[in-house]
Scaffold this active site. Structure first.
Site, PDB file in Angstrom:
ATOM      1  N   HIS A 176     -14.002  36.141  23.138  1.00  0.00           N
ATOM      2  CA  HIS A 176     -12.809  36.780  22.584  1.00  0.00           C
ATOM      3  C   HIS A 176     -12.033  35.800  21.712  1.00  0.00           C
ATOM      4  O   HIS A 176     -12.258  34.594  21.739  1.00  0.00           O
ATOM      5  CB  HIS A 176     -11.912  37.291  23.714  1.00  0.00           C
TER       6      HIS A 176
ATOM      7  N   ASP B 261      -0.737  32.722  24.694  1.00  0.00           N
ATOM      8  CA  ASP B 261      -1.604  32.122  23.688  1.00  0.00           C
ATOM      9  C   ASP B 261      -0.775  31.251  22.749  1.00  0.00           C
ATOM     10  O   ASP B 261       0.053  31.768  21.988  1.00  0.00           O
ATOM     11  CB  ASP B 261      -2.331  33.204  22.872  1.00  0.00           C
TER      12      ASP B 261
ATOM     13  N   GLU C  58     -11.112  39.396  29.851  1.00  0.00           N
ATOM     14  CA  GLU C  58     -10.998  40.362  30.947  1.00  0.00           C
ATOM     15  C   GLU C  58     -11.780  41.632  30.662  1.00  0.00           C
ATOM     16  O   GLU C  58     -11.888  42.078  29.512  1.00  0.00           O
ATOM     17  CB  GLU C  58      -9.527  40.702  31.181  1.00  0.00           C
TER      18      GLU C  58
ATOM     19  N   LYS D 121     -13.530  38.764  35.193  1.00  0.00           N
ATOM     20  CA  LYS D 121     -12.081  38.808  35.358  1.00  0.00           C
ATOM     21  C   LYS D 121     -11.556  40.221  35.126  1.00  0.00           C
ATOM     22  O   LYS D 121     -11.942  40.894  34.168  1.00  0.00           O
ATOM     23  CB  LYS D 121     -11.414  37.830  34.388  1.00  0.00           C
TER      24      LYS D 121
ATOM     25  N   THR E 249      -6.005  38.792  38.413  1.00  0.00           N
ATOM     26  CA  THR E 249      -4.817  38.059  37.963  1.00  0.00           C
ATOM     27  C   THR E 249      -3.540  38.558  38.654  1.00  0.00           C
ATOM     28  O   THR E 249      -3.570  39.484  39.441  1.00  0.00           O
ATOM     29  CB  THR E 249      -4.651  38.177  36.440  1.00  0.00           C
TER      30      THR E 249
ATOM     31  N   GLU F 248      -5.988  34.387  39.959  1.00  0.00           N
ATOM     32  CA  GLU F 248      -5.184  33.503  39.123  1.00  0.00           C
ATOM     33  C   GLU F 248      -3.745  34.008  39.118  1.00  0.00           C
ATOM     34  O   GLU F 248      -3.473  35.170  39.397  1.00  0.00           O
ATOM     35  CB  GLU F 248      -5.689  33.521  37.675  1.00  0.00           C
ATOM     36  N   ASN F 249      -2.839  33.110  38.760  1.00  0.00           N
ATOM     37  CA  ASN F 249      -1.498  33.553  38.408  1.00  0.00           C
ATOM     38  C   ASN F 249      -1.519  33.992  36.954  1.00  0.00           C
ATOM     39  O   ASN F 249      -2.266  33.462  36.129  1.00  0.00           O
ATOM     40  CB  ASN F 249      -0.468  32.435  38.623  1.00  0.00           C
TER      41      ASN F 249
ATOM     42  N   LEU G 273       1.274  34.152  34.874  1.00  0.00           N
ATOM     43  CA  LEU G 273       2.227  33.360  34.100  1.00  0.00           C
ATOM     44  C   LEU G 273       2.434  32.017  34.792  1.00  0.00           C
ATOM     45  O   LEU G 273       2.386  31.930  36.014  1.00  0.00           O
ATOM     46  CB  LEU G 273       3.568  34.100  33.979  1.00  0.00           C
TER      47      LEU G 273
ATOM     48  N   ARG H 273      -1.293  26.827  34.124  1.00  0.00           N
ATOM     49  CA  ARG H 273      -2.341  26.089  33.470  1.00  0.00           C
ATOM     50  C   ARG H 273      -1.925  24.651  33.420  1.00  0.00           C
ATOM     51  O   ARG H 273      -0.746  24.319  33.576  1.00  0.00           O
ATOM     52  CB  ARG H 273      -2.565  26.731  32.088  1.00  0.00           C
TER      53      ARG H 273
END
Length: 592
Positions: free
Chosen positions: A172, A180, A265, A374, A421, A459-460, A462, A499
């Site tokens: 992607h 992003d 995803e 995902k 997520t 995952e989180n 945010l 992250r």
């Protein structure tokens, strides 16, 4: 009375003189003994400080620190056994690397900087890292012209630092989504094909093209120099395996996540920020390219309704459900026509994921890795009847229809992990107008995965640095808490933190994060061997036979989710912990 001296393997050793005993005062066993049955007995005898515990998940040494004679009839706790029992609650923690760690020109730019950061993660007990392996970078020079040089350099660095790797086959675009901060488009040669045939991209009802990911409609269309989209993805993964075989053989990679849509995803790009979507808009269906339109017309005709068309009453990106005919009360989504469309739309997503994972399984067959996919945590409008935002993304999920368990069932045939997520989100943090239910959504999706006997990870959504966010992740990782006698009732196979950044490594933030890692590990030391905490990494087996669509849809039958505790029993603390930490920090600063 005779004396017992413990050997370095924790068993009974030869008698030695007191001056031969090792002493490791920096790592007391007190915390280990406090929860063991024999601790109180040892304490009564004044021997509380007579034992020490080495690093790792195995008892390295149990030593007396004075020439005391220990009666043989004392109940000495089986520390190794107790430790192994708690280790069964261990959930590994991974950290996503920065999006642009490999620059657009395919260079690992700040090697020293990323090495320093990765070493800090390793010192914090982190198990591994996750990273995007961008199609738009590796195959940028032309079809089948792959350059893995920069990624090999980064993989070597990760390996040298003693971390595991989760590699995402990122087909992607980076850019245009929440979080992003860099822009990595699809390969230019693909975009050039899109200039003459824009229908290779997802398209909404008004004709806006989305260049984040190739439309599912071209999965099997030979439009790319004679190759189909799926063949492009396969060739990329084959080249990855060939060029990274030494890392695969060495066990560096713990799983390979196949990118199945925007943001990697398995979903349609229904809520693109670069087209004006703003939370909590319902989004738009993305099936109006000529290829998917033709497929829908063929499906409707086969069903005896050639007159049926794609929806034209589902609103725009930032509408609310009630403002549309499709999602409103007694809306089109409840009609025969609406149900047919939503079934077709969501089944396209299932088939897309199934086909690519089948190919990925074939490519990585025999490698000691797991495949993963995902699924997006679309929690807004979860608490309205139509679940509008989920439907536009391709998740046909309603109160009387489970839209996620069919995905889990599809993943089960490929031995794949469901990576979900929004683990950090709580209902109370969401605006009332969004009618969100992140906690219930996570509970539903994870329960569906466990019911289908697959591993679930998460995952989180945010970046969070606060204790409340970490505590919510901890709760979801072990919804019924730890089991001090063995494996917990429910446990995620891993959690990836989003992250790595300078903010994460900042003093206070990093202190809390390190506590979070320790609690994810059930207060155990870092364990390099997943088998010791019952995560089996075996050579990948060939996918099981294709599951008939009827059997996949059987999983849409709603079932009550497994009960989750209200709070985690492995908390990183709350407001008082922050207050105390701030106080200590201020006092410490006075003496600097």
């Amino acid at each position: 009375m005779s004396s017992i001296i413990f050997s370095k393997l924790g068993g009974l050793g030869d008698k030695v003189m007191p001056h031969q005993l090792e002493f490791q005062p920096e790592m007391p066993l007190v915390n280990q003994l406090e929860s063991s049955r024999g601790a109180r007995k040892l304490n009564r005898l004044g021997l509380r400080h007579a034992l020490t515990f080495g690093t790792g998940n195995m008892v390295r040494t149990l030593q007396a620190v004075a020439p005391e004679i220990i009666p043989t009839d004392i109940e000495v706790p089986n520390i190794l056994a107790d430790n192994e029992k708690m280790l069964a609650n261990y959930v590994p923690v991974y950290v996503m690397l920065p999006l642009g760690v490999i620059a657009n020109d395919n260079v690992l730019e700040d090697r020293d900087g990323i090495e320093k950061q990765i070493k800090e993660l390793r010192a914090a007990g982190v198990d591994g890292v996750m990273m995007d392996v961008w199609w738009g970078i590796v195959e940028s020079e032309g079809p089948k012209q792959y350059d893995w040089t920069a990624y090999r350099s980064l993989f070597q660095l990760i390996q040298q630092c003693g971390l595991k790797l989760q590699a995402i086959m990122s087909f992607h675009q980076c850019g245009g989504n929440v979080g992003d901060i860099v822009n990595i488009p699809l390969p230019q040669w693909v975009l050039d094909i899109g200039e003459s045939d824009p229908d290779i991209f997802y398209t909404n009802r008004t004709g806006n093209r989305n260049k984040e990911y190739l439309t599912i409609g071209v999965d099997n269309q030979p439009l790319f120099g004679g190759r189909t989209a799926v063949e492009i993805y396969c060739d990329y993964m084959k080249s990855f395996r060939e060029n990274m075989s030494d890392f695969l053989d060495a066990g560096l990679m713990i799983d390979i996540e196949a990118g199945l849509g925007p943001a990697g995803e398995l979903r349609f790009p229904s809520y693109p920020q670069n087209q004006g979507w703003v939370f909590p808009g319902i989004g738009e269906f993305q099936c109006y390219d000529k290829y998917l339109k033709a497929e829908f017309k063929e499906a409707a005709t086969s069903a005896g309704h050639p007159e049926w068309e794609l929806p034209d009453n589902a609103g725009e990106y930032n509408d609310t459900p009630e403002s549309t005919e499709f999602f409103g009360s007694n809306g089109t989504y409840l009609s025969e026509k609406g149900k047919f469309f939503l079934t077709w739309y969501s089944n396209k997503l299932l088939s897309h994921g199934d086909q690519i994972l089948d190919e990925a399984n074939r490519i990585f067959l025999g490698c000691k890795v797991k495949l993963a996919a995902k699924v997006s945590g679309i929690h807004w409008w979860y608490n309205v009847d139509s679940h509008a935002a989920e439907l536009t993304a391709g998740y046909y999920n309603l109160k009387d229809r489970d839209g996620y368990r069919p995905i889990a069932r599809m993943l089960s045939r490929h031995y794949a992990i469901l990576n979900f997520t929004c683990l950090e989100m709580r209902d109370s943090e969401q605006p009332n107008a969004a009618k969100s239910g992140p906690q219930e959504l996570v509970q539903q999706v994870l329960s569906g995965g466990w019911r289908e006997n697959i591993e679930v990870a998460g995952e989180n959504a945010l970046s969070r640095y606060d204790r409340a966010g970490y505590n919510q992740i901890l709760l979801n990782a072990r919804p019924n808490g730890v089991n001090r006698d063995g494996p917990p009732k429910l446990r995620m196979s891993g959690v990836t933190y989003l992250r790595l950044s300078d903010d994460l490594l900042e003093g206070k933030n990093f202190r809390i994060f390190k506590t979070f890692v320790k609690k994810m590990h059930a207060d155990q030391d870092y364990c390099p061997d997943p088998q010791k905490y019952n995560i089996q990494v075996v050579p990948l087996e060939r996918s099981k036979p294709k599951i008939p669509i009827e059997d996949l849809l059987e999983a849409t039958k709603p079932m009550s989710p497994f009960p989750f505790d209200k709070e985690t029993d492995m908390s990183v603390g709350g407001a008082l912990a922050d207050l105390f930490a701030n106080l200590v920090e201020k006092i410490t600063s006075l003496f600097k």
